[in-house]
Design an enzyme around this catalytic site. Structure first.
Site, PDB file in Angstrom:
ATOM      1  N   ASP A  47       0.842  -1.199   0.000  1.00  0.00           N
ATOM      2  CA  ASP A  47       0.000   0.000   0.000  1.00  0.00           C
ATOM      3  C   ASP A  47       0.880   1.253   0.000  1.00  0.00           C
ATOM      4  O   ASP A  47       2.033   1.204   0.430  1.00  0.00           O
ATOM      5  CB  ASP A  47      -0.888   0.035   1.255  1.00  0.00           C
ATOM      6  CG  ASP A  47      -1.846  -1.139   1.302  1.00  0.00           C
ATOM      7  OD1 ASP A  47      -2.136  -1.711   0.237  1.00  0.00           O
ATOM      8  OD2 ASP A  47      -2.296  -1.477   2.417  1.00  0.00           O
ATOM      9  N   ILE A  48       0.293   2.356  -0.383  1.00  0.00           N
ATOM     10  CA  ILE A  48       1.063   3.609  -0.457  1.00  0.00           C
ATOM     11  C   ILE A  48       1.690   3.964   0.899  1.00  0.00           C
ATOM     12  O   ILE A  48       2.805   4.477   0.959  1.00  0.00           O
ATOM     13  CB  ILE A  48       0.202   4.766  -1.031  1.00  0.00           C
ATOM     14  CG1 ILE A  48       1.067   5.995  -1.292  1.00  0.00           C
ATOM     15  CG2 ILE A  48      -0.993   5.087  -0.146  1.00  0.00           C
ATOM     16  CD1 ILE A  48       0.438   7.033  -2.189  1.00  0.00           C
TER      17      ILE A  48
END
Ligand code: URA
Length: 244
Positions: free
Chosen positions: A109-110
């Site tokens: 995920d970011i």
């Protein structure tokens, strides 16, 4: 595994990170590239890079068909090769001599940090991501509250996830406790979207920090600062390949 297939000279140089297609064409037309000791002026020449000697500006270049690079992914970049708006993990490693055809093996995920393998070896990527292989991935996780024994037992038994992102049954995870009751290491064996976050969310816990520290036998080199990368060692690569 190296194969003996031929490749256009300009594409090979471009993939190896020596510039854009037009930049490497220019290098070639300027006589800066030699194959087996002779200057080559045609960019479309088909060459067997594993069987020839390549020189650029007089320096011999060792051609690797595949590159395997471990990145310590920082938060704030996306696990993609390119994006018109957001910085990608490939933007972090683009520099001369780094192959241009690398791609991340799976996604973080970011806001997730840590180990991300980048390679152009599609076969290894496929093996590592195959749902049948159950390659273990371990994350250091900080939560917004203590992880109780009951939650640990449930996660280690395997949990049913059924939320806005879909449903699946997570294989039994492994939890290692730390001195802090709101920090644990979790090892999971699949790579579902937001998997660790969703597994903790099932018990009302929010992940506030997530960092991958290993994937299979490959462990994050803690000397890499966030955003830094390095090539895998021969040993790391052999071990990783042997387990899939
Ligand atoms: N699990 C998550 O929730 N996020 C990640 O980035 C990786 C695993």
């Amino acid at each position: 595994m190296q194969t003996t297939k031929t490749i256009r000279l300009d594409k090979a140089l471009c993939d190896m990170g020596y510039g854009t297609r037009s930049e490497v064409k220019k290098m070639i037309s300027q006589g800066r590239v030699k194959i087996d000791g002779s200057i080559v002026k045609s960019a479309d020449l088909k060459v067997d890079m594993s069987a020839c000697t390549l020189q650029i500006d007089g320096a011999e270049i060792f051609y690797n068909m595949y590159e395997y690079r471990m990145l310590n992914k920082p938060a704030g970049v996306i696990s993609a090769t390119e994006d018109p708006r957001q910085k990608t993990v490939l933007d972090l490693v683009r520099s001369s001599g780094v192959r241009k055809d690398l791609a991340p093996v799976g996604r973080l995920d970011i806001d997730t940090e840590g180990l991300l393998l980048l390679t152009n070896d599609g076969a290894l990527t496929h093996q590592l991501l195959s749902p049948k292989k159950h390659v273990p991935k371990t994350y250091f996780t900080r939560l917004d509250a203590a992880v109780t024994e009951e939650v640990i037992r449930a996660l280690e038994a395997g949990v049913e996830i059924d939320d806005a992102d879909g449903s699946f049954t997570a294989l039994p995870a492994k939890i290692e406790q730390t001195a802090s009751e709101d920090e644990v290491y979790i090892t999971i064996y699949e790579g579902k979207y937001h998997q660790a976050k969703r597994m903790f969310a099932k018990f009302g816990l929010t992940v506030i920090y997530l960092k991958r520290i290993s994937m299979g036998s490959l462990s994050l080199d803690e000397t890499l600062a966030p955003g830094e990368s390095r090539l895998l060692t021969k040993e790391e690569l052999e071990r990783l390949k042997a387990e899939v």
